[in-house]
Design an enzyme around this catalytic site. Sequence first.
Site, PDB file in Angstrom:
ATOM      1  N   GLU A 240       0.829  -1.204   0.000  1.00  0.00           N
ATOM      2  CA  GLU A 240       0.000   0.000   0.000  1.00  0.00           C
ATOM      3  C   GLU A 240       0.868   1.261   0.000  1.00  0.00           C
ATOM      4  O   GLU A 240       1.479   1.615   1.002  1.00  0.00           O
ATOM      5  CB  GLU A 240      -0.920   0.010   1.223  1.00  0.00           C
ATOM      6  CG  GLU A 240      -1.898  -1.139   1.267  1.00  0.00           C
ATOM      7  CD  GLU A 240      -2.897  -1.114   0.121  1.00  0.00           C
ATOM      8  OE1 GLU A 240      -3.294  -0.005  -0.308  1.00  0.00           O
ATOM      9  OE2 GLU A 240      -3.274  -2.198  -0.335  1.00  0.00           O
TER      10      GLU A 240
ATOM     11  N   GLU B  90      -5.431   5.041   8.211  1.00  0.00           N
ATOM     12  CA  GLU B  90      -5.019   4.393   6.963  1.00  0.00           C
ATOM     13  C   GLU B  90      -5.121   2.875   7.070  1.00  0.00           C
ATOM     14  O   GLU B  90      -5.495   2.201   6.106  1.00  0.00           O
ATOM     15  CB  GLU B  90      -3.606   4.812   6.574  1.00  0.00           C
ATOM     16  CG  GLU B  90      -3.187   4.323   5.209  1.00  0.00           C
ATOM     17  CD  GLU B  90      -4.108   4.758   4.078  1.00  0.00           C
ATOM     18  OE1 GLU B  90      -4.328   3.950   3.151  1.00  0.00           O
ATOM     19  OE2 GLU B  90      -4.619   5.894   4.107  1.00  0.00           O
TER      20      GLU B  90
ATOM     21  N   GLU C  28     -11.065  -1.414   2.306  1.00  0.00           N
ATOM     22  CA  GLU C  28     -10.884  -1.606   0.866  1.00  0.00           C
ATOM     23  C   GLU C  28     -10.609  -3.061   0.522  1.00  0.00           C
ATOM     24  O   GLU C  28     -11.142  -3.588  -0.461  1.00  0.00           O
ATOM     25  CB  GLU C  28      -9.765  -0.706   0.350  1.00  0.00           C
ATOM     26  CG  GLU C  28     -10.151   0.757   0.334  1.00  0.00           C
ATOM     27  CD  GLU C  28      -9.050   1.663  -0.187  1.00  0.00           C
ATOM     28  OE1 GLU C  28      -7.929   1.174  -0.449  1.00  0.00           O
ATOM     29  OE2 GLU C  28      -9.310   2.862  -0.337  1.00  0.00           O
TER      30      GLU C  28
END
Length: 127
Positions: free
Chosen positions: A33, A74, A81
Amino acid sequence: MGYCVKSNEKGFKRIISAFFFSMAGLKVCFKYEVSFRQIVFVSFFFFVIACFLGRDFFEVIILSIPLFFMIFAELVNTAIEKIIDLVQPTFHPLARDAKDIGSSLQLISMVFSAFVWGGYIIMRLFV
């Protein structure tokens, strides 16, 4: 042992296993990520500045809390996600909404960080 199977471990062994699962999650986020790496680097940079800028331990902590909140946000956003991509690999309006809501968590954490840091710097300059 798979992630979907409940662990039979108890006590200290369970704590150790949970620690290594958590470290694996951080490793995955850091490896795959880009946004997580960016948030970690920015947070580390500002943490170093906080260590020099803060007049005492309390001020360093006050400046650090929003940085850790950005990392936390995050991680939550990335988890949302990943789950959405697993459950709904094709486009769906609710999947988009869930991802947007996760992203808004990150936005709020960044605005909070800017507010705390901006307020602190203004107070240091003018008070």
